[in-house]
Design a protein around this motif. Sequence first.
Motif, PDB file in Angstrom:
ATOM      1  N   GLU A   1       0.727  -1.203   0.197  1.00 37.62           N
ATOM      2  CA  GLU A   1      -0.033  -0.008   0.107  1.00 37.62           C
ATOM      3  C   GLU A   1       0.816   1.296   0.096  1.00 37.62           C
ATOM      4  N   ILE A   2       1.959   1.128   0.221  1.00 32.63           N
ATOM      5  CA  ILE A   2       2.976   2.288   0.380  1.00 32.63           C
ATOM      6  C   ILE A   2       3.082   2.967  -0.787  1.00 32.63           C
ATOM      7  N   ALA A   3       3.146   2.193  -1.918  1.00 30.56           N
ATOM      8  CA  ALA A   3       3.490   2.649  -3.133  1.00 30.56           C
ATOM      9  C   ALA A   3       2.410   3.894  -3.551  1.00 30.56           C
ATOM     10  N   SER A   4       1.302   3.728  -2.941  1.00 30.25           N
ATOM     11  CA  SER A   4       0.156   4.722  -3.482  1.00 30.25           C
ATOM     12  C   SER A   4       0.487   5.946  -2.700  1.00 30.25           C
ATOM     13  N   LEU A   5       1.391   5.969  -1.620  1.00 30.95           N
ATOM     14  CA  LEU A   5       1.683   7.135  -0.826  1.00 30.95           C
ATOM     15  C   LEU A   5       2.819   8.197  -1.737  1.00 30.95           C
ATOM     16  N   ASN A   6       3.518   7.306  -2.421  1.00 31.41           N
ATOM     17  CA  ASN A   6       4.556   8.024  -3.294  1.00 31.41           C
ATOM     18  C   ASN A   6       4.230   8.335  -4.634  1.00 31.41           C
ATOM     19  N   VAL A   7       2.893   8.311  -4.806  1.00 34.36           N
ATOM     20  CA  VAL A   7       2.674   8.809  -6.057  1.00 34.36           C
ATOM     21  C   VAL A   7       2.712  10.505  -6.276  1.00 34.36           C
ATOM     22  N   GLY A   8       3.526  10.877  -6.885  1.00 32.10           N
ATOM     23  CA  GLY A   8       3.705  12.539  -6.847  1.00 32.10           C
ATOM     24  C   GLY A   8       4.910  12.838  -6.080  1.00 32.10           C
ATOM     25  N   GLY A   9       5.649  11.897  -5.455  1.00 35.98           N
ATOM     26  CA  GLY A   9       6.910  12.349  -4.525  1.00 35.98           C
ATOM     27  C   GLY A   9       6.741  11.843  -3.174  1.00 35.98           C
ATOM     28  N   GLY A  10       5.335  11.783  -2.573  1.00 37.40           N
ATOM     29  CA  GLY A  10       5.014  11.404  -1.259  1.00 37.40           C
ATOM     30  C   GLY A  10       5.374  12.769  -0.311  1.00 37.40           C
ATOM     31  N   PHE A  11       5.610  12.106   0.912  1.00 35.84           N
ATOM     32  CA  PHE A  11       6.157  13.027   1.964  1.00 35.84           C
ATOM     33  C   PHE A  11       7.427  14.004   1.705  1.00 35.84           C
ATOM     34  N   SER A  12       8.443  13.107   1.203  1.00 38.50           N
ATOM     35  CA  SER A  12       9.783  13.835   0.885  1.00 38.50           C
ATOM     36  C   SER A  12       9.467  14.923  -0.076  1.00 38.50           C
ATOM     37  N   ALA A  13       8.901  14.680  -1.196  1.00 31.35           N
ATOM     38  CA  ALA A  13       8.781  15.823  -2.287  1.00 31.35           C
ATOM     39  C   ALA A  13       8.057  17.026  -1.495  1.00 31.35           C
ATOM     40  N   ALA A  14       6.647  16.619  -0.775  1.00 36.15           N
ATOM     41  CA  ALA A  14       5.896  17.820  -0.500  1.00 36.15           C
ATOM     42  C   ALA A  14       6.648  18.745   0.668  1.00 36.15           C
ATOM     43  N   GLU A  15       7.394  18.034   1.408  1.00 34.73           N
ATOM     44  CA  GLU A  15       7.969  18.665   2.991  1.00 34.73           C
ATOM     45  C   GLU A  15       9.318  19.493   2.343  1.00 34.73           C
ATOM     46  N   SER A  16      10.220  18.667   1.495  1.00 34.43           N
ATOM     47  CA  SER A  16      11.332  19.359   0.813  1.00 34.43           C
ATOM     48  C   SER A  16      10.873  20.490   0.042  1.00 34.43           C
ATOM     49  N   TRP A  17      10.016  20.243  -0.725  1.00 28.16           N
ATOM     50  CA  TRP A  17       9.498  21.698  -1.569  1.00 28.16           C
ATOM     51  C   TRP A  17       9.137  22.720  -0.669  1.00 28.16           C
ATOM     52  N   ALA A  18       8.227  22.654   0.450  1.00 26.35           N
ATOM     53  CA  ALA A  18       8.033  23.549   1.323  1.00 26.35           C
ATOM     54  C   ALA A  18       9.356  24.141   2.039  1.00 26.35           C
TER      55      ALA A  18
END
Length: 449
Positions: free
Chosen positions: A294-311
């Motif tokens: 199920e974790i793969a669906s979390l990482n579509v679009g980059g997941g937490f790392s992309a969202a939080e690093s972009w911020a």
Amino acid sequence: MSDRPTLATLAADLAAGRTTARKLVDACLAKIADKAGEGARVFIHVDADGAIAAAEAMDRLRKANAAPSPFAGIPVSIKDLFDIKGQVSRAGSRALDDRPPAANDAPVVARLRRAGFVVIGRTNMTEFAYSGLGINPHYGTPKNPWRRDDGHVPGGSSSGAAVSVTDGMAHGALGTDTGGSCRIPAAYCGIVGYKPTARRIPLDGGIPLSVTLDSYGPIARSVGCCAVMDAVLANEAIVPVAPRPAKGLRLVVPTTVMLDGLDSAVADAFERALDRLAGAGALIERMAVPEFAEIASLNVGGGFSAAESWAWHRALIAKKAELYDPRVISRIRRGESLSAADYVDLLAMRRAIIAGFERRVAPYDALVAPTVAMTPPVIADLAGDAAYTRANMLSLRNCALINTVDGCAISLPCHRDGEAPVGLMLAAAGGSDRTIFEIAAGIEPIVRT
């Protein structure tokens, strides 16, 4: 003294007067300065004067029976991601060259100093910790100690941290682990790396990758070494780890995702380790863990790392995008398209996955799996983006699952001498840190043949 001494061995030598902190620091500085070695690529900054002064202070304190801990005077390295008072924290990047020097040590650095560890320098890393390979185009890439002439990757993102330990430039290293950045380089370099339960250790004073997934941990030569450093980082009492016997251990091998596409050398070393554990009386069961799928669906679009690093990076990117490693900035920019609603969904999905995972593994003492699905690739073979992306994803895959489920995990070597380095990972639900150390201490001599 052994050329690969543990912290316990060094502490005993210091106590008995067989060595001094100054001698230890001088030896590490000599390894770093050796033109034939990797020092120039392992360290971004070496604080020789500060390390010598600290070592001499620890020697005086020990002579006065006032050393702050048995480990006082032992040199350790610090990943370039952490604040050290008076030094610039660059996170392996050129985009932060004009950042002001840190006003204070990060809490984890301060805790190491309070225990008497000597900070010898800042180690190289994947820029902003955003890769599991350890390649850095700005400062060079430290070569793996295994078949060094071939130039294999050291693993990342704590690349310099691991090589500083394997090459005797430090006797322990402070790293970070967002998706395996302590465990991957430990596995690739044939040593031990630990990812603690994230909430145990403060993240202040470090440049974040993902505030949801980040954790800070040690890389060292043995399970006991990592346990000592972890206790210091968590501000806990340093208590010797009592090895848990293998007989009767309930270990589960996740068959979902973690065993997919293993290199033959990894599969062989892992199965051999399982056979030895079973021979020592461990009860080993193979089981599907659907939460990992199920974790793969979390990482579509980059997941937490992309969202939080972009911020964190968006303002810096607006000014200095050209200074970033293209392979890093492209991953950060994936977070630009994630909405607030997407992020809220990620949080809810992760909570459900953690709850399911913890229920599923509750009957077992620990999970056991290969730390990394592949052996360390050659740096030159990763020049193309397709090869780089494949190797990076395979390097991160198994370790990152544990960060997502908020667990704790250790990697210890399970290959034979002369073989490609392979790590065996023990993992459990968050809060099981002491259990993981006890199990790892018990199986450490069993799985390494």
